[in-house]
Design a protein around this motif. Structure first.
Motif, PDB file in Angstrom:
ATOM      1  N   PRO A 266     -30.734 -18.977 -41.701  1.00 41.15           N
ATOM      2  CA  PRO A 266     -31.192 -17.843 -42.496  1.00 41.15           C
ATOM      3  C   PRO A 266     -30.881 -18.025 -43.972  1.00 41.15           C
ATOM      4  CG  PRO A 266     -29.202 -17.280 -41.278  1.00 41.15           C
ATOM      5  CD  PRO A 266     -29.653 -18.607 -40.766  1.00 41.15           C
ATOM      6  N   ALA A 267     -31.662 -17.373 -44.816  1.00 40.15           N
ATOM      7  CA  ALA A 267     -31.514 -17.510 -46.272  1.00 40.15           C
ATOM      8  C   ALA A 267     -30.141 -17.070 -46.745  1.00 40.15           C
ATOM      9  CB  ALA A 267     -32.608 -16.695 -46.968  1.00 40.15           C
ATOM     10  N   GLU A 268     -29.553 -16.107 -46.047  1.00 35.59           N
ATOM     11  CA  GLU A 268     -28.232 -15.620 -46.470  1.00 35.59           C
ATOM     12  C   GLU A 268     -27.097 -16.525 -46.000  1.00 35.59           C
ATOM     13  OE1 GLU A 268     -29.195 -13.488 -42.566  1.00 35.59           O
ATOM     14  OE2 GLU A 268     -30.261 -14.179 -44.368  1.00 35.59           O
ATOM     15  N   GLY A 269     -27.439 -17.618 -45.319  1.00 39.18           N
ATOM     16  CA  GLY A 269     -26.425 -18.537 -44.843  1.00 39.18           C
ATOM     17  C   GLY A 269     -25.933 -18.188 -43.457  1.00 39.18           C
ATOM     18  N   THR A 270     -25.270 -19.140 -42.835  1.00 35.08           N
ATOM     19  CA  THR A 270     -24.740 -18.962 -41.483  1.00 35.08           C
ATOM     20  C   THR A 270     -23.223 -18.887 -41.545  1.00 35.08           C
ATOM     21  OG1 THR A 270     -26.577 -20.242 -40.558  1.00 35.08           O
ATOM     22  CG2 THR A 270     -24.622 -19.948 -39.162  1.00 35.08           C
ATOM     23  N   PRO A 271     -22.629 -17.811 -41.064  1.00 34.38           N
ATOM     24  CA  PRO A 271     -21.155 -17.735 -41.051  1.00 34.38           C
ATOM     25  C   PRO A 271     -20.583 -18.838 -40.162  1.00 34.38           C
ATOM     26  CG  PRO A 271     -22.149 -15.594 -40.594  1.00 34.38           C
ATOM     27  CD  PRO A 271     -23.251 -16.600 -40.502  1.00 34.38           C
ATOM     28  N   TYR A 272     -19.452 -19.355 -40.544  1.00 34.84           N
ATOM     29  CA  TYR A 272     -18.802 -20.362 -39.703  1.00 34.84           C
ATOM     30  C   TYR A 272     -17.298 -20.141 -39.690  1.00 34.84           C
ATOM     31  CZ  TYR A 272     -17.449 -23.005 -43.924  1.00 34.84           C
ATOM     32  OH  TYR A 272     -16.914 -23.392 -45.123  1.00 34.84           O
ATOM     33  N   ASP A 273     -16.692 -20.540 -38.608  1.00 34.54           N
ATOM     34  CA  ASP A 273     -15.247 -20.394 -38.432  1.00 34.54           C
ATOM     35  C   ASP A 273     -14.723 -21.739 -37.939  1.00 34.54           C
ATOM     36  OD1 ASP A 273     -12.660 -19.816 -37.805  1.00 34.54           O
ATOM     37  OD2 ASP A 273     -13.103 -18.190 -36.391  1.00 34.54           O
ATOM     38  N   LEU A 274     -13.984 -22.425 -38.785  1.00 36.18           N
ATOM     39  CA  LEU A 274     -13.511 -23.762 -38.433  1.00 36.18           C
ATOM     40  C   LEU A 274     -12.587 -23.749 -37.229  1.00 36.18           C
ATOM     41  CD1 LEU A 274     -12.853 -25.352 -41.944  1.00 36.18           C
ATOM     42  CD2 LEU A 274     -14.935 -25.392 -40.555  1.00 36.18           C
ATOM     43  N   THR A 275     -11.952 -22.615 -36.964  1.00 35.98           N
ATOM     44  CA  THR A 275     -11.013 -22.568 -35.839  1.00 35.98           C
ATOM     45  C   THR A 275     -11.729 -22.598 -34.489  1.00 35.98           C
ATOM     46  OG1 THR A 275     -10.973 -20.134 -35.805  1.00 35.98           O
ATOM     47  CG2 THR A 275      -9.381 -21.248 -37.225  1.00 35.98           C
ATOM     48  N   THR A 276     -13.048 -22.361 -34.500  1.00 41.41           N
ATOM     49  CA  THR A 276     -13.790 -22.391 -33.237  1.00 41.41           C
ATOM     50  C   THR A 276     -14.224 -23.804 -32.860  1.00 41.41           C
ATOM     51  OG1 THR A 276     -15.939 -22.045 -34.320  1.00 41.41           O
ATOM     52  CG2 THR A 276     -14.683 -20.078 -33.704  1.00 41.41           C
ATOM     53  N   SER A 277     -14.050 -24.755 -33.757  1.00 39.73           N
ATOM     54  CA  SER A 277     -14.443 -26.137 -33.482  1.00 39.73           C
ATOM     55  C   SER A 277     -13.298 -26.886 -32.817  1.00 39.73           C
ATOM     56  CB  SER A 277     -14.839 -26.847 -34.776  1.00 39.73           C
ATOM     57  OG  SER A 277     -15.031 -28.225 -34.547  1.00 39.73           O
ATOM     58  N   GLN A 278     -13.650 -27.753 -31.866  1.00 40.26           N
ATOM     59  CA  GLN A 278     -12.651 -28.588 -31.208  1.00 40.26           C
ATOM     60  C   GLN A 278     -12.118 -29.687 -32.128  1.00 40.26           C
ATOM     61  OE1 GLN A 278     -11.497 -26.772 -28.444  1.00 40.26           O
ATOM     62  NE2 GLN A 278     -11.198 -28.869 -27.713  1.00 40.26           N
ATOM     63  N   ILE A 279     -12.830 -29.897 -33.243  1.00 40.93           N
ATOM     64  CA  ILE A 279     -12.442 -30.989 -34.142  1.00 40.93           C
ATOM     65  C   ILE A 279     -11.023 -30.817 -34.654  1.00 40.93           C
ATOM     66  CG2 ILE A 279     -12.968 -32.124 -36.333  1.00 40.93           C
ATOM     67  CD1 ILE A 279     -14.936 -32.712 -34.056  1.00 40.93           C
ATOM     68  N   ALA A 280     -10.678 -29.597 -35.074  1.00 41.98           N
ATOM     69  CA  ALA A 280      -9.331 -29.357 -35.604  1.00 41.98           C
ATOM     70  C   ALA A 280      -8.280 -29.664 -34.551  1.00 41.98           C
ATOM     71  CB  ALA A 280      -9.212 -27.920 -36.087  1.00 41.98           C
ATOM     72  N   ALA A 281      -8.544 -29.266 -33.316  1.00 47.95           N
ATOM     73  CA  ALA A 281      -7.580 -29.528 -32.243  1.00 47.95           C
ATOM     74  C   ALA A 281      -7.446 -31.025 -31.994  1.00 47.95           C
ATOM     75  CB  ALA A 281      -8.017 -28.808 -30.973  1.00 47.95           C
ATOM     76  N   GLU A 282      -8.585 -31.733 -31.961  1.00 48.49           N
ATOM     77  CA  GLU A 282      -8.546 -33.175 -31.741  1.00 48.49           C
ATOM     78  C   GLU A 282      -7.789 -33.867 -32.867  1.00 48.49           C
ATOM     79  OE1 GLU A 282     -12.373 -34.901 -31.047  1.00 48.49           O
ATOM     80  OE2 GLU A 282     -13.029 -33.249 -29.783  1.00 48.49           O
ATOM     81  N   ALA A 283      -8.060 -33.451 -34.091  1.00 48.59           N
ATOM     82  CA  ALA A 283      -7.392 -34.073 -35.241  1.00 48.59           C
ATOM     83  C   ALA A 283      -5.896 -33.809 -35.197  1.00 48.59           C
ATOM     84  CB  ALA A 283      -7.997 -33.548 -36.534  1.00 48.59           C
ATOM     85  N   THR A 284      -5.513 -32.588 -34.834  1.00 48.60           N
ATOM     86  CA  THR A 284      -4.096 -32.235 -34.770  1.00 48.60           C
ATOM     87  C   THR A 284      -3.383 -33.064 -33.717  1.00 48.60           C
ATOM     88  OG1 THR A 284      -4.570 -29.987 -35.501  1.00 48.60           O
ATOM     89  CG2 THR A 284      -2.465 -30.357 -34.389  1.00 48.60           C
ATOM     90  N   VAL A 285      -4.022 -33.246 -32.564  1.00 50.37           N
ATOM     91  CA  VAL A 285      -3.433 -34.059 -31.502  1.00 50.37           C
ATOM     92  C   VAL A 285      -3.187 -35.483 -31.987  1.00 50.37           C
ATOM     93  CG1 VAL A 285      -3.929 -35.146 -29.271  1.00 50.37           C
ATOM     94  CG2 VAL A 285      -4.330 -32.700 -29.588  1.00 50.37           C
ATOM     95  N   ARG A 286      -4.078 -35.989 -32.849  1.00 51.39           N
ATOM     96  CA  ARG A 286      -3.929 -37.348 -33.365  1.00 51.39           C
ATOM     97  C   ARG A 286      -2.959 -37.422 -34.541  1.00 51.39           C
ATOM     98  NH1 ARG A 286      -9.907 -37.607 -32.404  1.00 51.39           N
ATOM     99  NH2 ARG A 286     -10.133 -38.878 -30.527  1.00 51.39           N
ATOM    100  N   GLY A 287      -2.366 -36.284 -34.892  1.00 54.41           N
ATOM    101  CA  GLY A 287      -1.379 -36.288 -35.966  1.00 54.41           C
ATOM    102  C   GLY A 287      -1.967 -36.218 -37.352  1.00 54.41           C
ATOM    103  N   LEU A 288      -3.246 -35.858 -37.479  1.00 52.95           N
ATOM    104  CA  LEU A 288      -3.885 -35.772 -38.785  1.00 52.95           C
ATOM    105  C   LEU A 288      -3.596 -34.430 -39.428  1.00 52.95           C
ATOM    106  CD1 LEU A 288      -7.333 -37.343 -37.859  1.00 52.95           C
ATOM    107  CD2 LEU A 288      -5.341 -38.467 -38.834  1.00 52.95           C
TER     108      LEU A 288
END
Length: 401
Positions: free
Chosen positions: A169-191
């Motif tokens: 949409p023109a007004e943009g799409t809300p996003y929440d980084l905490t809903t992505s598994q990426i942060a969890a995967e990165a944290t597990v790897r010590g990043l």
């Protein structure tokens, strides 16, 4: 929208060491965001052996970027170069930047075999859009596919390659980084993704307070001892030979102490700082370099008095670059070049980072200590001049606690 990009993560750094993931930035004058040649303010190269993060959505891309550059970007452009859905390099520029800034990427794309790019801009549209347009134009002229091009700002993202109102949409799409598994995967790897680049800079900032005062006293004692021994020497050739030998042993001893989990006391740290001002001693540390040595050189970069920092900071940059911790490498070089803009090792490494060179170009190519001895010849009193020239320099006042 981009799906299933397998993006190698930066090499994890021990929790006690703060980090950065990239091989480049600009020297302190001009600032990294406005260099005349417009190099990226950060970048990383990856190998196929590194662990991967699978990015299945724009939110995943936005969640991964902070771990790829070591901090949460602001007013930045990120370009991720991929081949067969695996990241080959990541580069970051501060915004705004002059037109034509991204042209230097063309030979890098060719060298790294990049066939696709993902572009992410952070900030308001008037700042990000010209930069994203330049990246997309570069992709067109180099026949690269643009897998995704995003702008993120104040909790929303916009896609430059999707014009479906139901999806983008023109007004943009809300996003929440905490809903992505990426942060969890990165944290597990010590990043770690720190809040901003300034947070990273503070991780190698000079130590203040009582530790600084103790190191200042230890440095005064070390310089006074060297000055007294030099004054008392009756044969400068003999003195130089002995001092160089002691300096080489000091480097090796420091590395062994570090590898055994120890830490140099103030007196040894100060004496090693003096020793590293001798090119042959510094090069001993360089030729024996291992990725794990970064913690030793980081400790010295924080503890040494400013005039003795450039060699240690350059060694920290080298170790960090080898380990894939390239933001730290860049910040360390900025520290070295702020103190001594002409320091050759720092300028050499900065050139490599600015040109997005991979540290693999140096692996198995560094000379051995024996080869250094053969190339440089026997110790000579002139080798001591860099240290002698530092003896009378004044260090700035201690930083506030």
């Amino acid at each position: 929208m981009t799906t299933n990009h397998s993006t190698p993560t930066p090499n994890p750094t021990p929790a006690s060491a703060s980090e950065d993931s990239r091989p480049t930035t600009a020297a302190p004058s001009p600032s990294p965001s406005t260099p005349s040649s417009s190099p990226p303010s950060s970048s990383s190269s990856f190998t196929s052996l590194e662990p991967c993060l699978t990015l299945t959505s724009p939110t995943d891309i936005l969640a991964a970027v902070p771990y790829l550059v070591g901090f949460h970007p602001k007013t930045s452009l990120i370009v991720i170069g991929l081949d067969r859905r695996q990241a080959k390099l990541v580069a970051r520029w501060s915004l705004p930047f002059p037109p034509g800034t991204l042209a230097s990427l063309e030979p890098v794309f060719d060298r790294e075999g990049v066939t696709e790019i993902v572009v992410v801009g952070y900030g308001p549209g008037e700042l990000v859009t010209p930069a994203v347009d330049e990246a997309r134009l570069l992709a067109t002229t180099t026949e690269l596919h643009v897998g995704e091009a995003l702008r993120a700002h104040e909790g929303r993202y916009w896609s430059y390659i999707c014009d479906l109102a139901t999806c983008c949409p023109a007004e943009g799409t809300p996003y929440d980084l905490t809903t992505s598994q990426i942060a969890a995967e990165a944290t597990v790897r010590g990043l770690v993704a720190l809040p901003d680049r300034e947070s990273l800079e503070r991780t190698i900032a000079p130590i203040a307070g009582p530790v600084r005062m103790a190191m200042r006293r230890a440095t005064a004692d070390a310089t006074a001892g060297f000055r007294a021994d030099l004054t008392a020497a009756t044969n400068l050739d003999t003195f130089a030979t002995q001092f160089i030998a002691e300096s080489l042993n000091r480097v090796r001893s420091a590395l062994q102490t570090h590898e055994e989990g120890g830490r140099l006391d103030d007196a040894e740290a100060a004496k090693l700082g003096l020793a590293l001002s001798i090119t042959r001693a510094r090069d001993e540390a360089w030729t024996l370099m291992q990725d794990s040595h970064a913690l030793l050189w980081k400790d010295l970069t924080r503890r040494l008095e400013p005039r003795f920092i450039p060699p240690a900071a350059s060694l920290l940059a080298m170790a960090s670059w080898r380990a894939g911790n390239n933001v730290q490498a860049t910040i360390a070089l900025e520290r070295a070049l702020t103190i001594d803009p002409s320091y050759s090792m720092a300028n050499l490494l900065m050139h490599a980072l600015q040109n997005l060179l991979s540290p693999t170009i140096l692996r198995n190519r560094l000379p051995t200590p024996a080869e250094l001895d053969a190339a440089m010849g026997p110790p000579h009193p002139s080798w001591l001049l860099p240290l002698v020239n530092l003896l009378d320099e004044d260090d700035p006042p201690s930083p506030p606690e």
